[in-house]
Design a protein around this motif. Structure first.
Motif, PDB file in Angstrom:
ATOM      1  N   UNK A 296       1.217  -1.364   0.004  1.00 32.70           N
ATOM      2  CA  UNK A 296       0.113   0.299   0.197  1.00 32.70           C
ATOM      3  C   UNK A 296       1.229   1.089   0.158  1.00 32.70           C
ATOM      4  N   UNK A 297       2.073   1.758   0.891  1.00 36.97           N
ATOM      5  CA  UNK A 297       2.688   2.680   0.746  1.00 36.97           C
ATOM      6  C   UNK A 297       3.416   2.826  -0.246  1.00 36.97           C
ATOM      7  N   UNK A 298       3.873   1.583  -0.799  1.00 38.43           N
ATOM      8  CA  UNK A 298       5.518   1.466  -1.756  1.00 38.43           C
ATOM      9  C   UNK A 298       3.639   2.157  -2.762  1.00 38.43           C
ATOM     10  N   UNK A 299       2.682   1.344  -3.089  1.00 42.36           N
ATOM     11  CA  UNK A 299       1.764   1.485  -4.009  1.00 42.36           C
ATOM     12  C   UNK A 299       1.428   3.337  -4.628  1.00 42.36           C
ATOM     13  N   UNK A 300       1.001   3.892  -3.138  1.00 43.93           N
ATOM     14  CA  UNK A 300       0.767   5.151  -3.371  1.00 43.93           C
ATOM     15  C   UNK A 300       1.803   6.373  -2.812  1.00 43.93           C
ATOM     16  N   UNK A 301       3.215   6.840  -3.085  1.00 40.08           N
ATOM     17  CA  UNK A 301       3.951   6.882  -2.965  1.00 40.08           C
ATOM     18  C   UNK A 301       4.725   7.132  -4.507  1.00 40.08           C
ATOM     19  N   UNK A 302       5.152   5.885  -4.599  1.00 36.31           N
ATOM     20  CA  UNK A 302       5.783   5.354  -5.692  1.00 36.31           C
ATOM     21  C   UNK A 302       4.695   5.509  -6.801  1.00 36.31           C
ATOM     22  N   UNK A 303       4.100   4.398  -7.258  1.00 37.91           N
ATOM     23  CA  UNK A 303       3.526   4.412  -8.424  1.00 37.91           C
ATOM     24  C   UNK A 303       2.326   5.991  -8.543  1.00 37.91           C
ATOM     25  N   UNK A 304       1.771   6.138  -7.160  1.00 35.34           N
ATOM     26  CA  UNK A 304       1.567   7.111  -7.759  1.00 35.34           C
ATOM     27  C   UNK A 304       2.193   8.272  -7.823  1.00 35.34           C
ATOM     28  N   UNK A 305       3.710   8.392  -7.844  1.00 36.74           N
ATOM     29  CA  UNK A 305       4.131   9.070  -8.490  1.00 36.74           C
ATOM     30  C   UNK A 305       4.549   9.012  -9.902  1.00 36.74           C
ATOM     31  N   UNK A 306       4.458   7.577 -10.564  1.00 40.85           N
ATOM     32  CA  UNK A 306       4.764   7.159 -11.448  1.00 40.85           C
ATOM     33  C   UNK A 306       3.503   7.695 -12.709  1.00 40.85           C
TER      34      UNK A 306
END
Length: 309
Positions: A125-135
């Motif tokens: 969840x954290x990787x998703x929102x911060x990293x995917x949510x940037x990409x």
């Protein structure tokens, strides 16, 4: 808005702009003359909880605050860590204002755990929102600007990503967050190189400020100062740098990472090659160890991880 304002005529999309740093960024861009797309999913600090997809929630509150001050803003309540939500941020800017000049990636939440207690779902969840949510917003904005370039309208575009001291140095109890924010730095460097030909500059800011994400973990350091004193932890201290990086005035600045806290701005140097030794031949393990010991004796000591004892 007066035409001499720093961002007059620019259209800016800010993700996670309903509270904290994102809210400060959105209000500051509007004050500088920009038209703003205010994105926020309206969830709690841990990414769970209420979502206001229609007319309520923090995104609408911030957009209304901008309009009440004489600015122009629209709310967007989609999830930028989904392809459709990210695409809709760009589409909202184009539908409402006819263009997009600056993207500020800021959305995020925390689920802090020591590594031995960190569950896979919370990691994801954290990787998703911060990293995917940037990409994803970056990719959709870049695709728009590439199309503009191919049509002969080279933009003067900006992307400002949000990393963290946790991503630069690590932070005890924040393994997933630190990994995601370190990934944001690498993404920033790659995007700056790949998108330069489309008129896009990409930078990242590592802010320190009092927000929902920080006040629980760093309650003492983040406490508000006495009335009338300079509030070094106010999110509004970070916004001027983000506004400048998102403006046409930052021409030539790209692929950089900045720390911002209170009245301080620092250019981060990142990983650079330090002492090295090339023998021109393969080492044994013992020889490799001896080389490492010599090189470490010449190298600068590593900075401590936040929260390390």
């Amino acid at each position: 808005m007066p035409s001499d304002l720093l961002c007059a005529g620019r259209v800016v999309a800010v993700t996670g702009a309903g509270r904290g740093l994102g809210r400060a960024h959105a209000l500051a861009f509007a004050a500088a003359g920009a038209k703003v797309v205010v994105n926020d999913l309206g969830v709690r600090r841990d990414g769970r909880g209420p979502h206001h997809p229609a007319t309520g929630g923090p995104a609408h509150d911030v957009a209304e605050a901008i309009r009440a001050r004489g600015g122009e803003a629209v709310a967007h309540t989609g999830d930028v860590a989904t392809d459709e939500g990210a695409a809709a941020v760009v589409r909202t800017a184009l539908d409402a204002f006819g263009r997009l000049d600056t993207l500020v990636n800021n959305a995020g939440f925390l689920r802090d755990r020591m590594l031995v207690n960190l569950g896979e779902d919370d990691w994801d969840a954290v990787i998703r929102v911060h990293l995917k949510g940037h990409f994803l917003p970056l990719r959709h904005a870049a695709a728009h600007w590439r199309a503009e370039t191919k049509a002969g309208r080279v933009p003067d575009a900006r992307i400002v990503n949000t990393t963290s001291g946790a991503g630069l140095l690590g932070s005890v109890g924040q393994g997933s967050y630190s990994a995601a924010k370190a990934g944001v730095v690498a993404l920033t460097l790659v995007a700056a190189a790949e998108l330069a030909g489309y008129g896009v500059q990409v930078n990242a800011v590592a802010p320190a400020a009092r927000t929902r994400m920080t006040e629980a973990a760093f309650a003492d350091a983040m406490a508000a100062p006495p009335a009338g004193a300079f509030d070094a932890m106010a999110p509004e201290n970070v916004a001027p740098l983000v506004v400048w990086l998102g403006s046409a005035g930052s021409t030539g600045v790209t692929g950089r990472v900045f720390e911002a806290e209170g009245g301080r701005i620092t250019v981060m140097h990142g990983w650079r090659r330090g002492p090295g030794e090339d023998t021109g031949a393969r080492r044994t393990p013992a020889q490799a160890g001896a080389t490492v010991r010599r090189l470490l004796a010449e190298a600068e000591p590593a900075l401590p991880v936040y929260g390390a004892r």
